[in-house]
Design a protein around this motif. Sequence first.
Motif, PDB file in Angstrom:
ATOM      1  N   VAL A   1      14.236  -2.618 -13.907  1.00  0.00           N
ATOM      2  CA  VAL A   1      13.026  -1.798 -13.898  1.00  0.00           C
ATOM      3  C   VAL A   1      13.226  -0.541 -14.744  1.00  0.00           C
ATOM      4  O   VAL A   1      12.304  -0.091 -15.432  1.00  0.00           O
ATOM      5  N   ALA A   2      14.435   0.035 -14.719  1.00  0.00           N
ATOM      6  CA  ALA A   2      14.704   1.223 -15.537  1.00  0.00           C
ATOM      7  C   ALA A   2      14.476   0.936 -17.010  1.00  0.00           C
ATOM      8  O   ALA A   2      13.871   1.745 -17.735  1.00  0.00           O
ATOM      9  N   VAL A   3      14.951  -0.202 -17.488  1.00  0.00           N
ATOM     10  CA  VAL A   3      14.753  -0.566 -18.898  1.00  0.00           C
ATOM     11  C   VAL A   3      13.279  -0.821 -19.175  1.00  0.00           C
ATOM     12  O   VAL A   3      12.745  -0.400 -20.221  1.00  0.00           O
TER      13      VAL A   3
ATOM     14  N   ALA B   1       8.217   0.979 -21.675  1.00  0.00           N
ATOM     15  CA  ALA B   1       6.790   1.281 -21.512  1.00  0.00           C
ATOM     16  C   ALA B   1       6.464   2.711 -21.921  1.00  0.00           C
ATOM     17  O   ALA B   1       5.403   2.983 -22.487  1.00  0.00           O
ATOM     18  N   VAL B   2       7.383   3.636 -21.646  1.00  0.00           N
ATOM     19  CA  VAL B   2       7.136   5.050 -21.940  1.00  0.00           C
ATOM     20  C   VAL B   2       7.532   5.402 -23.370  1.00  0.00           C
ATOM     21  O   VAL B   2       6.786   6.076 -24.097  1.00  0.00           O
ATOM     22  N   GLY B   3       8.729   4.969 -23.781  1.00  0.00           N
ATOM     23  CA  GLY B   3       9.262   5.390 -25.074  1.00  0.00           C
ATOM     24  C   GLY B   3       9.159   4.378 -26.181  1.00  0.00           C
ATOM     25  O   GLY B   3       9.471   4.696 -27.330  1.00  0.00           O
ATOM     26  N   GLY B   4       8.792   3.145 -25.862  1.00  0.00           N
ATOM     27  CA  GLY B   4       8.719   2.093 -26.865  1.00  0.00           C
ATOM     28  C   GLY B   4       9.992   1.287 -26.976  1.00  0.00           C
ATOM     29  O   GLY B   4       9.960   0.103 -27.322  1.00  0.00           O
ATOM     30  N   SER B   5      11.132   1.901 -26.686  1.00  0.00           N
ATOM     31  CA  SER B   5      12.420   1.213 -26.699  1.00  0.00           C
ATOM     32  C   SER B   5      13.399   2.023 -25.870  1.00  0.00           C
ATOM     33  O   SER B   5      13.167   3.206 -25.579  1.00  0.00           O
ATOM     34  N   VAL B   6      14.512   1.399 -25.499  1.00  0.00           N
ATOM     35  CA  VAL B   6      15.545   2.104 -24.747  1.00  0.00           C
ATOM     36  C   VAL B   6      16.109   3.256 -25.570  1.00  0.00           C
ATOM     37  O   VAL B   6      16.348   4.355 -25.053  1.00  0.00           O
TER      38      VAL B   6
ATOM     39  N   MET C   1      15.279  11.520 -23.137  1.00  0.00           N
ATOM     40  CA  MET C   1      16.137  11.997 -22.058  1.00  0.00           C
ATOM     41  C   MET C   1      17.039  13.129 -22.548  1.00  0.00           C
ATOM     42  O   MET C   1      17.194  14.156 -21.876  1.00  0.00           O
ATOM     43  N   ASN C   2      17.635  12.932 -23.712  1.00  0.00           N
ATOM     44  CA  ASN C   2      18.550  13.953 -24.247  1.00  0.00           C
ATOM     45  C   ASN C   2      17.804  15.224 -24.650  1.00  0.00           C
ATOM     46  O   ASN C   2      18.337  16.334 -24.497  1.00  0.00           O
ATOM     47  N   ALA C   3      16.579  15.068 -25.150  1.00  0.00           N
ATOM     48  CA  ALA C   3      15.787  16.248 -25.498  1.00  0.00           C
ATOM     49  C   ALA C   3      15.466  17.071 -24.250  1.00  0.00           C
ATOM     50  O   ALA C   3      15.554  18.305 -24.257  1.00  0.00           O
ATOM     51  N   GLN C   4      15.110  16.381 -23.167  1.00  0.00           N
ATOM     52  CA  GLN C   4      14.835  17.092 -21.914  1.00  0.00           C
ATOM     53  C   GLN C   4      16.113  17.725 -21.371  1.00  0.00           C
ATOM     54  O   GLN C   4      16.080  18.844 -20.831  1.00  0.00           O
TER      55      GLN C   4
ATOM     56  N   GLY D   1      19.121  22.846 -20.314  1.00  0.00           N
ATOM     57  CA  GLY D   1      20.434  23.481 -20.358  1.00  0.00           C
ATOM     58  C   GLY D   1      21.558  22.614 -19.847  1.00  0.00           C
ATOM     59  O   GLY D   1      22.607  23.138 -19.431  1.00  0.00           O
ATOM     60  N   MET D   2      21.394  21.280 -19.895  1.00  0.00           N
ATOM     61  CA  MET D   2      22.420  20.354 -19.419  1.00  0.00           C
ATOM     62  C   MET D   2      23.433  20.141 -20.549  1.00  0.00           C
ATOM     63  O   MET D   2      23.399  19.146 -21.267  1.00  0.00           O
ATOM     64  N   VAL D   3      24.369  21.070 -20.679  1.00  0.00           N
ATOM     65  CA  VAL D   3      25.236  21.146 -21.858  1.00  0.00           C
ATOM     66  C   VAL D   3      26.307  20.063 -21.907  1.00  0.00           C
ATOM     67  O   VAL D   3      26.841  19.769 -22.981  1.00  0.00           O
ATOM     68  N   ALA D   4      26.668  19.477 -20.772  1.00  0.00           N
ATOM     69  CA  ALA D   4      27.720  18.455 -20.749  1.00  0.00           C
ATOM     70  C   ALA D   4      27.149  17.042 -20.769  1.00  0.00           C
ATOM     71  O   ALA D   4      27.897  16.070 -20.659  1.00  0.00           O
ATOM     72  N   THR D   5      25.829  16.915 -20.920  1.00  0.00           N
ATOM     73  CA  THR D   5      25.157  15.638 -20.708  1.00  0.00           C
ATOM     74  C   THR D   5      24.766  14.960 -22.009  1.00  0.00           C
ATOM     75  O   THR D   5      24.270  15.604 -22.937  1.00  0.00           O
ATOM     76  N   HIS D   6      25.011  13.646 -22.060  1.00  0.00           N
ATOM     77  CA  HIS D   6      24.492  12.804 -23.135  1.00  0.00           C
ATOM     78  C   HIS D   6      24.153  11.441 -22.535  1.00  0.00           C
ATOM     79  O   HIS D   6      24.988  10.814 -21.879  1.00  0.00           O
ATOM     80  N   PHE D   7      22.907  11.012 -22.736  1.00  0.00           N
ATOM     81  CA  PHE D   7      22.438   9.736 -22.200  1.00  0.00           C
ATOM     82  C   PHE D   7      22.312   8.710 -23.326  1.00  0.00           C
ATOM     83  O   PHE D   7      21.881   9.043 -24.435  1.00  0.00           O
ATOM     84  N   VAL D   8      22.676   7.471 -23.031  1.00  0.00           N
ATOM     85  CA  VAL D   8      22.450   6.377 -23.983  1.00  0.00           C
ATOM     86  C   VAL D   8      21.630   5.256 -23.363  1.00  0.00           C
ATOM     87  O   VAL D   8      21.287   4.296 -24.049  1.00  0.00           O
ATOM     88  N   ASN D   9      21.316   5.359 -22.079  1.00  0.00           N
ATOM     89  CA  ASN D   9      20.483   4.352 -21.424  1.00  0.00           C
ATOM     90  C   ASN D   9      19.752   4.988 -20.242  1.00  0.00           C
ATOM     91  O   ASN D   9      20.093   6.103 -19.836  1.00  0.00           O
ATOM     92  N   PRO D  10      18.756   4.294 -19.674  1.00  0.00           N
ATOM     93  CA  PRO D  10      17.966   4.879 -18.591  1.00  0.00           C
ATOM     94  C   PRO D  10      18.479   4.567 -17.196  1.00  0.00           C
ATOM     95  O   PRO D  10      17.826   4.950 -16.218  1.00  0.00           O
TER      96      PRO D  10
END
Length: 442
Positions: A136-138, A143-148, A155-158, A163-172
Amino acid sequence: MKPTKRPPISCAARRMLALVLLMLVPLAPAAAQTAATPAPLPAVTTPYVLVDARTGEVIEERDAARPWYPASTTKLMTLYVALAAVRAGEIDLQSPVVMSARAAAEPPSKMGFKKGTVITLDNALKMLMVKSANDVAVAVAEAVGGSVEAFSNRMNAQARRLGMVATHFVNPHGLPDPRHVSSARDMALLGRALTTDFAEYRAYLNLHAIQIGKTVLKNYNTLVERFRGTTGMKTGYICSSGFNLVASAERNGREMIAVVFGSYNALERAEQAAVLLEKGFRSRALFGGARPQLAGLRSGAEFREPLDMCPYLKARRGAIAAGDSEQPEFKTLPNGMVVIQQGDQVRPTHLGQKIAYGPPIRVYVGGAAGASPAGGLAVADAPVPKARPNPPAALAGASQMTAFVGQANATGAPFPATEGPLTLLPSAPSKAAVPLPRAKPN
């Protein structure tokens, strides 16, 4: 010709020869034995942080800025980005979310829908937060972003904006990827942002159970069921992260957020979070006072890479069995105190009496409740009981809900006192080792 007679070997020479032989012969077996014996694991301290959700004051923390694998606590950002898209008018809660081949192929935890199945965004978010469904996450990301990939960029822009300085997302969803990292501090920032930026949608964070057809799925977060004043949030688990939890609770007008990373089992992470939350409610509010602010916290930032908890979990298979495979039984003593019984062992707990909720929230497959496309799962509609309060507008849709789960304020038994730094109750030892849980537990 007579053979030459060799001179006798002296005692000293015999001793020297024996010593040389003793030194040479065991070399190969000793090397093999050394290779077969793993080196002891270095001691590890896992991160946590307790923050006042209203003021941002850090009440207690340990290595809170240390990089860590967030696992399914990632889905808090998936929820945040989806709700931001709803607010921006890009999509609405009744918009269709279609299960693609990529989404359907995700490993557990998952709903297991076939390719082409359609659900509304509202139902998708409920499944995401209760079942922690990776498929469902994918589907939501697409549905929201067009692709993962495009959704991960959001996600990374938000994350940068918050101020989430240690964070990097590659999937939902938070399934294993060495590039997918966060920290306890950053997840506390995200938890605060959800409570303030999307207060009208907070019921998504505290759903105790959902029902699809005849199947009831309970929330993995033990605190939702057994911590007085809980306001929910999200669990997470992969082997490399250990058992993670972002938990929030509110009492007497104060709300606390606790983030616990790297616990050895689901019960331990719930206990750790309960200890922290109780400590927060006992602390005095210091508005504009001496405590550090969450945004400025840097403790643990000296760690460059996330720790891999897999070797530690493997070394503690017994603890995992005690916490998950051998499900504990909660019992209330005549004096009102709640204890945990595992086999013949009884021990106190920081979790309380079971909170009474209404029926589970009904979720459906189809663009509208009761509708089902080819390959989907048809579920009969169910009316909303008139005696129950109406859901907030953010979770509206009478055909999609049979009950509203608001904040539970059940009166719990007195909690055991906890003073000083974070103190954990000992885990019950396991009688037999069991295989490590895979990514399914959350």
